[in-house]
Write an enzyme that holds these catalytic residues in place. Structure first.
Site, PDB file in Angstrom:
ATOM      1  N   ASN A 533      -6.286  -1.643  -0.913  1.00 35.38           N
ATOM      2  CA  ASN A 533      -7.665  -1.678  -0.476  1.00 35.38           C
ATOM      3  C   ASN A 533      -7.760  -2.167   1.021  1.00 35.38           C
ATOM      4  O   ASN A 533      -8.838  -1.727   1.570  1.00 35.38           O
ATOM      5  CB  ASN A 533      -8.502  -2.498  -1.359  1.00 35.38           C
ATOM      6  N   TYR A 534      -6.914  -2.686   1.451  1.00 35.62           N
ATOM      7  CA  TYR A 534      -7.379  -3.330   2.873  1.00 35.62           C
ATOM      8  C   TYR A 534      -6.091  -3.060   3.964  1.00 35.62           C
ATOM      9  O   TYR A 534      -6.585  -3.190   5.106  1.00 35.62           O
ATOM     10  CB  TYR A 534      -7.257  -4.946   2.642  1.00 35.62           C
ATOM     11  N   LEU A 535      -4.961  -2.428   3.650  1.00 37.29           N
ATOM     12  CA  LEU A 535      -3.824  -2.066   4.527  1.00 37.29           C
ATOM     13  C   LEU A 535      -3.898  -0.639   4.954  1.00 37.29           C
ATOM     14  O   LEU A 535      -3.747   0.086   3.993  1.00 37.29           O
ATOM     15  CB  LEU A 535      -2.725  -2.579   4.112  1.00 37.29           C
TER      16      LEU A 535
END
Length: 583
Positions: A533-535
């Site tokens: 979700n974040y990288l």
């Protein structure tokens, strides 16, 4: 940012999302699928497996027995030692009992689930001990279900579905100290499910004797089926796999917004520093909150799901009791000590040295307030996000979180990766960089209950491999001594063969040691959430993701490393990078 070397959006990897543009809001034109795969019906316990109440065997009704098995399976888990878990379970269990059972079963301490627990432990061990042929049959059955339910047709393309199975009934665990742990998760039935597909598709057929709650034809959403779970009354969805085009496009757009933030982030930081001295308390509170969101990757807060009763907070909803101010602590000045329950009731505990104006403002915000008063009493998430929108189109607190997660990964990869390391060493560095992101985002997990056992098993493999290495070293020495005596070509070839074997064993030992280190370091950190979700995956590509490097080296290996998935036609999906490469 996120990665200066990563592909330009106009290249093949970025530009593929530009294909087949549709009207605003339209996600697809055609969607066809089989619907969810439902958990098989409950199988009653054998007659010789007994539940005991107050020391006496008691035959339970089928529904009561099924719920008893949920608790019995967890007897060796820490959850069943917690009072809130026990109380919630017993309350919900009694609601499902017959009136006769309710009259009799009134005290959980008098319930004996040990025989049921033993039955499931032995059943699990028997499944592990199945001969190879039986395991292959089970795998083929699972593959058949995957093939039938795990794919859909989206605009003429066959796409993989993520979670095509409904969740089995059981006891809710939650994360952290969730107040609803132990409550009964009810079985999902077709009558609970809303199906979403295209009008011209073959509508999925519900299981025999059942019907769907509703069939929709909504091409402005990306879910295939949905239902409302009974614990927190929230919607659950069957979605496409993260590798699908729709999910990839959404992620690409998300990371593009984060990339745009790098061009204005210095101006934003200069602005909130300026606002620390504003005459308006509301602006000061917004500026300090934004500093925390930027520096600590805190969630904005005020975003509880409907029906959520846990006392969870985010940055904007922090109370005075959630922080302590220390002018000096552990050799640092202006330290803020945070202690609160964040999303999913995960505890956030951190001690951070902040800039002096932030510390002074916090003292001001806390003045003459009770512990239960809001720290930022004039601030709401809506007010904060409106300000962020004014600063940059599409900017939210979550974009900051994505930006800081990706930039942290990039910096850590550059700092930790040694080009001379082997693949296992590079993977360890990658996971350490990812762990820095997980710590920043507070992605924790409980230590797996099988951790000690699996570490013991791994240590046994290391010890056995060490012994093999020692034996191989002796074999090399013998071969060298033999060559010294004979000086013939056969003896020389034997030396080379023994040395190659020794080198291979030493590499295997090194990989096992790295694996043990990685496992120990990650026992309480969840790496999957940030990866998914974040990288920004382009960072991993530009910084030579070890999995892609492994593919590029063409190393022959029968089993795929963790995080790789065969797509067919000799191509492999890297879950760490999100990109496809030939094997």
């Amino acid at each position: 940012m996120p990665c200066l070397e990563c592909p330009d959006p106009g290249t093949e990897e970025g530009g593929r999302w530009e294909e087949e543009k549709k009207e605003d809001g339209v996600k697809w034109m055609q969607l066809e699928h089989r619907g969810p795969y439902f958990v098989p019906p409950y199988e009653p316990l054998p007659e010789d497996v007994q539940f005991y109440y107050d020391g006496k065997p008691l035959k339970l009704s089928l529904a009561t027995e099924e719920i008893a098995t949920f608790y019995a399976k967890m007897l060796d888990h820490e959850y069943t030692t917690k009072e809130i878990f026990q109380n919630n379970f017993f309350h919900d269990w009694r609601k499902e009992m017959t009136s006769e059972e309710q009259e009799l079963i009134k005290d959980l301490d008098k319930c004996d689930f040990r025989e049921i627990h033993k039955y499931f432990v032995e059943k699990n061990e028997a499944r592990k001990a199945l001969p190879k042929e039986e395991k292959q049959k089970l795998k083929e059955e699972a593959d058949k279900i995957q093939e039938e339910y795990g794919y859909c047709i989206l605009d003429g393309h066959r796409e993989k579905i993520g979670n095509f199975k409904t969740e089995p009934p059981g006891l809710f665990r939650g994360r952290g100290e969730h107040p609803k742990m132990g409550m009964l998760k009810k079985r999902i039935m077709p009558e609970d499910v809303v199906i979403n597909c295209s009008r011209d598709s073959k509508i999925p057929e519900p299981p025999e004797g059942h019907r769907w709650k509703e069939v929709r034809f909504d091409n402005t959403v990306t879910w295939l089926a949905s239902w409302t779970e009974n614990i927190q009354n929230t919607l659950k969805y069957i979605m496409l796999n993260p590798s699908s085009k729709l999910k990839g496009e959404k992620d690409w757009q998300k990371y593009e917004v984060a990339r745009r933030l790098k061009d204005v982030v210095h101006e934003i930081r200069a602005q909130y520093r300026k606002d620390w001295k504003s005459k308006e308390i509301k602006k000061r509170q917004r500026a300090v909150a934004l500093y925390f969101i930027d520096k600590l990757a805190l969630r904005a807060g005020n975003e509880k799901e409907e029906g959520e009763t846990a006392d969870t907070v985010g940055c904007c909803s922090l109370r005075v009791e959630h922080i302590q101010l220390h002018p000096q602590l552990d050799g640092q000045e202006h330290v803020v000590e945070f202690d609160f329950l964040g999303k999913d009731s995960i505890r956030y505990y951190n001690k951070v040295s902040v800039e002096r104006p932030v510390f002074k403002n916090l003292q001001l915000f806390m003045k003459n307030k009770d512990p239960t008063d809001d720290l930022f009493d004039q601030l709401t998430t809506h007010f904060l996000n409106k300000h962020l929108q004014d600063l940059m189109d599409g900017l939210t607190a979550k974009v900051f979180r994505t930006y800081n997660a990706s930039i942290t990964l990039q910096e850590q990869l550059k700092a930790l990766t040694n080009p001379e390391d082997n693949v296992a060493g590079k993977l360890l560095s990658y996971n350490r960089a990812n762990r820095a992101v997980a710590i920043l985002c507070n992605h924790q997990r409980s230590i797996p209950k099988t951790f000690a056992k699996s570490m013991q098993f791994l240590q046994e493999k290391i010890d056995a491999k060490k012994k093999q290495v020692e034996e191989a070293q002796e074999e090399v020495k013998k071969a060298e001594d033999e060559f010294e005596d004979t000086k013939d070509a056969k003896a020389e070839a034997n030396v080379e063969r023994k040395k190659k074997l020794l080198k291979r064993l030493e590499e295997q030992l090194a990989r096992l040691n790295v694996q043990a280190t990685d496992k120990e370091e990650n026992k309480q950190i969840a790496l999957g959430t940030s990866k998914l979700n974040y990288l920004d995956p382009r960072i991993s590509v530009a910084c030579k993701c070890p999995v892609l490097l492994h593919l590029q080296l063409g190393t022959k290996q029968l089993e795929l490393p963790e995080g790789r998935e065969v797509l067919g036609q000799g191509r492999v999906l890297c879950h760490q990078c999100g990109l496809r490469r030939n094997r």
